[in-house]
Design a protein around this motif. Structure first.
Motif, mmCIF file in Angstrom:
data_model
loop_
_atom_site.group_PDB
_atom_site.id
_atom_site.type_symbol
_atom_site.label_atom_id
_atom_site.label_comp_id
_atom_site.label_asym_id
_atom_site.label_seq_id
_atom_site.Cartn_x
_atom_site.Cartn_y
_atom_site.Cartn_z
ATOM 1 N N VAL A 5 -69.104 24.485 -29.211
ATOM 2 C CA VAL A 5 -68.988 23.706 -27.979
ATOM 3 C C VAL A 5 -69.042 22.212 -28.275
ATOM 4 N N ALA A 6 -69.815 21.823 -29.278
ATOM 5 C CA ALA A 6 -69.918 20.403 -29.641
ATOM 6 C C ALA A 6 -68.579 19.827 -30.073
ATOM 7 N N VAL A 7 -67.705 20.678 -30.575
ATOM 8 C CA VAL A 7 -66.398 20.204 -31.039
ATOM 9 C C VAL A 7 -65.298 20.511 -30.032
ATOM 10 N N THR A 8 -65.242 21.736 -29.560
ATOM 11 C CA THR A 8 -64.132 22.126 -28.686
ATOM 12 C C THR A 8 -64.178 21.425 -27.338
ATOM 13 N N GLY A 9 -65.358 21.031 -26.893
ATOM 14 C CA GLY A 9 -65.451 20.283 -25.646
ATOM 15 C C GLY A 9 -64.707 18.959 -25.728
ATOM 16 N N GLU A 10 -64.828 18.289 -26.871
ATOM 17 C CA GLU A 10 -64.102 17.020 -27.049
ATOM 18 C C GLU A 10 -62.611 17.239 -27.203
ATOM 19 N N TYR A 11 -62.229 18.286 -27.903
ATOM 20 C CA TYR A 11 -60.800 18.568 -28.049
ATOM 21 C C TYR A 11 -60.179 18.954 -26.714
ATOM 22 N N GLY A 12 -60.881 19.784 -25.944
ATOM 23 C CA GLY A 12 -60.351 20.255 -24.665
ATOM 24 C C GLY A 12 -60.153 19.136 -23.659
ATOM 25 N N GLY A 13 -61.061 18.182 -23.637
ATOM 26 C CA GLY A 13 -60.961 17.086 -22.689
ATOM 27 C C GLY A 13 -60.189 15.885 -23.205
ATOM 28 N N GLY A 14 -59.773 15.917 -24.448
ATOM 29 C CA GLY A 14 -59.038 14.804 -25.032
ATOM 30 C C GLY A 14 -59.922 13.653 -25.485
ATOM 31 N N LEU A 15 -61.240 13.813 -25.391
ATOM 32 C CA LEU A 15 -62.162 12.752 -25.792
ATOM 33 C C LEU A 15 -62.217 12.544 -27.299
ATOM 34 N N ILE A 16 -61.691 13.488 -28.037
ATOM 35 C CA ILE A 16 -61.732 13.352 -29.495
ATOM 36 C C ILE A 16 -60.914 12.142 -29.943
ATOM 37 N N ARG A 17 -59.843 11.835 -29.217
ATOM 38 C CA ARG A 17 -59.040 10.649 -29.560
ATOM 39 C C ARG A 17 -59.856 9.377 -29.387
ATOM 40 N N THR A 18 -60.627 9.324 -28.314
ATOM 41 C CA THR A 18 -61.488 8.160 -28.081
ATOM 42 C C THR A 18 -62.562 8.061 -29.163
ATOM 43 N N THR A 19 -63.126 9.201 -29.524
ATOM 44 C CA THR A 19 -64.148 9.214 -30.574
ATOM 45 C C THR A 19 -63.579 8.705 -31.885
ATOM 46 N N PHE A 20 -62.395 9.191 -32.256
ATOM 47 C CA PHE A 20 -61.797 8.774 -33.526
ATOM 48 C C PHE A 20 -61.274 7.345 -33.476
ATOM 49 N N THR A 21 -60.968 6.850 -32.286
ATOM 50 C CA THR A 21 -60.583 5.442 -32.162
ATOM 51 C C THR A 21 -61.814 4.558 -32.358
ATOM 52 N N ALA A 22 -62.929 4.972 -31.776
ATOM 53 C CA ALA A 22 -64.169 4.198 -31.894
ATOM 54 C C ALA A 22 -64.736 4.269 -33.312
ATOM 55 N N VAL A 23 -64.613 5.431 -33.950
ATOM 56 C CA VAL A 23 -65.127 5.622 -35.307
ATOM 57 C C VAL A 23 -63.993 6.191 -36.151
ATOM 58 N N PRO A 24 -63.245 5.333 -36.825
ATOM 59 C CA PRO A 24 -62.112 5.816 -37.614
ATOM 60 C C PRO A 24 -62.506 6.694 -38.810
ATOM 61 N N ALA A 25 -63.724 6.592 -39.275
ATOM 62 C CA ALA A 25 -64.186 7.430 -40.391
ATOM 63 C C ALA A 25 -64.481 8.831 -39.846
ATOM 64 N N ARG A 26 -63.469 9.678 -39.889
ATOM 65 C CA ARG A 26 -63.562 11.003 -39.284
ATOM 66 C C ARG A 26 -64.649 11.864 -39.930
ATOM 67 N N SER A 27 -64.804 11.737 -41.212
ATOM 68 C CA SER A 27 -65.843 12.513 -41.906
ATOM 69 C C SER A 27 -67.229 12.117 -41.424
ATOM 70 N N ALA A 28 -67.414 10.846 -41.109
ATOM 71 C CA ALA A 28 -68.704 10.389 -40.583
ATOM 72 C C ALA A 28 -68.981 11.002 -39.212
ATOM 73 N N VAL A 29 -67.947 11.146 -38.406
ATOM 74 C CA VAL A 29 -68.100 11.775 -37.091
ATOM 75 C C VAL A 29 -68.534 13.231 -37.260
ATOM 76 N N VAL A 30 -67.870 13.942 -38.165
ATOM 77 C CA VAL A 30 -68.216 15.349 -38.402
ATOM 78 C C VAL A 30 -69.628 15.454 -38.970
ATOM 79 N N ALA A 31 -69.978 14.581 -39.894
ATOM 80 C CA ALA A 31 -71.325 14.609 -40.474
ATOM 81 C C ALA A 31 -72.385 14.361 -39.407
ATOM 82 N N ALA A 32 -72.135 13.384 -38.524
ATOM 83 C CA ALA A 32 -73.085 13.093 -37.448
ATOM 84 C C ALA A 32 -73.218 14.287 -36.503
ATOM 85 N N LYS A 33 -72.094 14.886 -36.148
ATOM 86 C CA LYS A 33 -72.130 16.075 -35.285
ATOM 87 C C LYS A 33 -72.900 17.203 -35.966
ATOM 88 N N ALA A 34 -72.659 17.387 -37.263
ATOM 89 C CA ALA A 34 -73.334 18.454 -38.000
ATOM 90 C C ALA A 34 -74.844 18.226 -38.048
#
Length: 187
Positions: A5-34
């Motif tokens: 849910v922590a991941v699919t919720g962002e994908y479903g609502g399209g918020l993942i684009r905003t997250t990756f725009t705010a934090v371009p280091a995608r691995s850091a986003v995944v690490a923080a979520k993990a």
């Protein structure tokens, strides 16, 4: 499921684009979520494990059964039960990152974490090897109280160190898969 849910919720609502725009280091986003998913589910798992153990022992004591709290296996049982939640949540995080759809991820989580251990038996060596690589079977091994199992009852026994290793490997591989998928696919 919490990790999914922590991941699919962002994908479903399209918020993942905003997250990756705010934090371009995608691995850091995944690490923080993990880290957040692992911390929250570890706390949840600890509360559930303690409450479940206390309730179960209270019922078993009324029947003159149960395990005393100072039994050597109790700490391992409680720790294994508490840590199963973050292992499963991180696997859900990886599946959610791979599939990017809530319902499909839920089905995949149930299939991998719950149905596969039921289908795979440990009565033959090849299937026992596969069973020993699954988190539920690792938990079963860690929750086993050796003094209550007759000798020869387990066809292909394995060590508690092997079961802890399964927990660690599933967690590390899940985060690595999620980071790799996000880094390569979501450019």
């Amino acid at each position: 499921m919490f990790g999914a849910v922590a991941v699919t919720g962002e994908y479903g609502g399209g918020l993942i684009r905003t997250t990756f725009t705010a934090v371009p280091a995608r691995s850091a986003v995944v690490a923080a979520k993990a880290v957040v998913v692992a911390a929250v589910t570890a706390l949840f798992g600890a509360v559930c494990a303690l409450a479940s153990f206390a309730a179960t022992q209270a019922v078993l004591r009324t029947m003159c059964e149960g395990i005393p709290p100072d039994h050597p296996s109790v700490l391992r049982l409680l720790t294994a039960s508490a840590m199963l939640a973050p292992v499963a949540a991180l696997a859900g995080l990886a599946l959610g990152t791979l599939l990017r759809h809530g319902a499909a991820t839920a089905v995949a989580c149930v299939a991998v974490l719950l149905l596969l251990p039921v289908v795979v038996s440990d009565d033959r060596h090849p299937t026992a090897l596969l069973a020993h690589a699954l988190p539920f079977e690792a938990w079963s091994r860690l929750a086993l109280v050796e003094s209550m199992v007759p000798d020869g009852a387990v066809a292909y026994p394995w060590s508690t160190a092997g079961a802890w290793t399964v927990y660690v490997v599933w967690s590390v591989v899940s985060v690595a898969v999620a980071a790799t998928v996000v880094h390569h696919r979501d450019q």
